[in-house]
Design an enzyme around this catalytic site. Sequence first.
Site, PDB file in Angstrom:
ATOM      1  N   ASP A  17     -31.357  -5.467  32.647  1.00 11.92           N
ATOM      2  CA  ASP A  17     -31.097  -6.242  33.863  1.00 11.92           C
ATOM      3  C   ASP A  17     -32.314  -6.295  34.786  1.00 11.92           C
ATOM      4  O   ASP A  17     -32.279  -6.928  35.840  1.00 11.92           O
ATOM      5  CB  ASP A  17     -29.870  -5.682  34.614  1.00 11.92           C
ATOM      6  CG  ASP A  17     -30.064  -4.225  35.025  1.00 11.92           C
ATOM      7  OD1 ASP A  17     -31.206  -3.706  34.903  1.00 11.92           O
ATOM      8  OD2 ASP A  17     -29.086  -3.591  35.476  1.00 11.92           O
ATOM      9  N   TYR A  48     -42.570  10.591  20.924  1.00 12.22           N
ATOM     10  CA  TYR A  48     -43.614  10.625  21.951  1.00 12.22           C
ATOM     11  C   TYR A  48     -43.301  11.676  23.016  1.00 12.22           C
ATOM     12  O   TYR A  48     -44.136  12.519  23.339  1.00 12.22           O
ATOM     13  CB  TYR A  48     -43.715   9.240  22.585  1.00 12.22           C
ATOM     14  CG  TYR A  48     -44.835   9.089  23.575  1.00 12.22           C
ATOM     15  CD1 TYR A  48     -46.158   9.077  23.162  1.00 12.22           C
ATOM     16  CD2 TYR A  48     -44.564   8.930  24.932  1.00 12.22           C
ATOM     17  CE1 TYR A  48     -47.183   8.931  24.074  1.00 12.22           C
ATOM     18  CE2 TYR A  48     -45.588   8.776  25.844  1.00 12.22           C
ATOM     19  CZ  TYR A  48     -46.894   8.772  25.414  1.00 12.22           C
ATOM     20  OH  TYR A  48     -47.904   8.620  26.313  1.00 12.22           O
ATOM     21  N   SER A  54     -49.014  -5.522  30.983  1.00 11.54           N
ATOM     22  CA  SER A  54     -49.834  -6.371  30.107  1.00 11.54           C
ATOM     23  C   SER A  54     -48.997  -7.521  29.544  1.00 11.54           C
ATOM     24  O   SER A  54     -49.487  -8.650  29.430  1.00 11.54           O
ATOM     25  CB  SER A  54     -50.473  -5.547  28.989  1.00 11.54           C
ATOM     26  OG  SER A  54     -49.512  -4.736  28.360  1.00 11.54           O
TER      27      SER A  54
END
Length: 346
Positions: free
Chosen positions: A226, A165, A209
Site C-alpha cells: 500500500d 541477509y 534507484s
Amino acid sequence: MNMGSELTYRRPENQPPPESYSPKPNKQSWTFVRYMLREQRLVFVLFGIAIATSVFTLLPSSTHITTDAYSVSESVQLMNPQRSVYPTRFESFNMGGKIPLGLKRKGLRILTNVVGTLNMLGLAKRIGARFLLTSTSEVYGDPLQHPQVETYWGNVNPIGVRSCYDEGKRTAETLTMDYHRGAGVEVRIARIFNTYGPRMCIDDGRVVSNFVAQALRKEPLTVYGDGKQTRSFQYVSDLVEGLMRLMEGEHIGPFNLGNPGEFTMLELAQVVQETIDPNAKIEFKPNTEDDPHKRKPDITKAKELLGWKPKVPLRKGLPMMVSDFRQRIFGDQKNPAITTASTTTA
Ligand code: UDP
C-alpha cells in the site's frame, strides 16, 4: 639381570638358518584382496564410485562456498519478478540465476556474508588492521521499537526471504564482537540505513534507484504494497563522513548511520515526481514477504560519540542523484522534460 635379553629372540646356537627362507608374505594385503573378490564386493565398490562421480558432476556448482570479496557484501539470484534486472541482497544464489558483474566464475558463490566476514576478520588479526563491519538496519528486522536504538535486539524472521541477509549480518556482528573480545582485533561496526546517491546501481531493485530510473524512463513508479511502509533515506556523502568518523574514533559501535527523516514509499514517490516528472504515474504491485513496516534510526549515540549527523535532506540529495542517473541512462545531460522538472524543484 638384563631384562632386554629376555625380549630378544635368539636362534638356538649351532642351528643353521632354514634353507627355504623367504621374506614373510604381506598377509594383510592378500586378506584384503581376497575379501574384495568375494561376493562381488568389488563390483559394488565400482558401482558406488560411478554414482558418486555422476552426482558431483551433475549437481549445480552453487553448493560451493567461496571466499570471493563479493560475498562480503551481497548475495544474489533473480528470484523475484518485481526486481527487474538484478537480484537483490535478500535472495540466495543457488538456482542458476544471473551472475552479477565482476563475478565471472559460476563456482564463486555464497549464501551470506558470514564466511567473507570471518575471512576478513582473520586477515585483520594477522596483519593487525582495524576492521570495519558495514552492517545494516536489517538487523532490526521488522522492528517493534520505533525509532530504532542500537540497544534494540530486533525482530527478525529467521526463515523468511530476507533471513539469509538479516541473519547473515547479525552473525557477522557477533563474529566481529567475538574477534574483538577474544582475539584483540580492533573493530568498528556501523549499521547503515537506506542510502542513495550518484553511482548507485541503476537496476538493483532498491526503491530510490527504481523510482528515479522509472521516472527518467517515463515508466510508472512501482510502489509495493500500500506504499505506507516507511524508510529513512540517507545521502551517500553523509554516510561516508559517518564511516570516516567511526574509523578514526575510539568507539567500537554498533552505531546507527542513517538520516532520521522518515518517508512512506508514497511520499518518496511524490518527492521523485516533484524532482523529475510531476506527471509520473504510480503503479501498485504486491509487496515482498516480510517487508519491514517502518524504519527510522535513532542517531543519538552517533551524535554524542562521533559528533556526526547527516546534513543532506532527501529533497537536496535526490537531484544530485538524478543528474548522475540521467547521464548514465541517456548518456547526456539534455533531457528537456527532466531539466525542467529538476529546475522547478531546485
Ligand atoms: N519498494 C517499492 N517499490 C520498489 C522497490 C521497493 O515500493 O520499486 C519498497 C519496498 O517494498 C520496501 C521499501 O521500498 O518497503 C524499501 O525497499 P529497499 O529495497 O530500497 O530497501 P529495504 O527494504 O532494504 O529497506
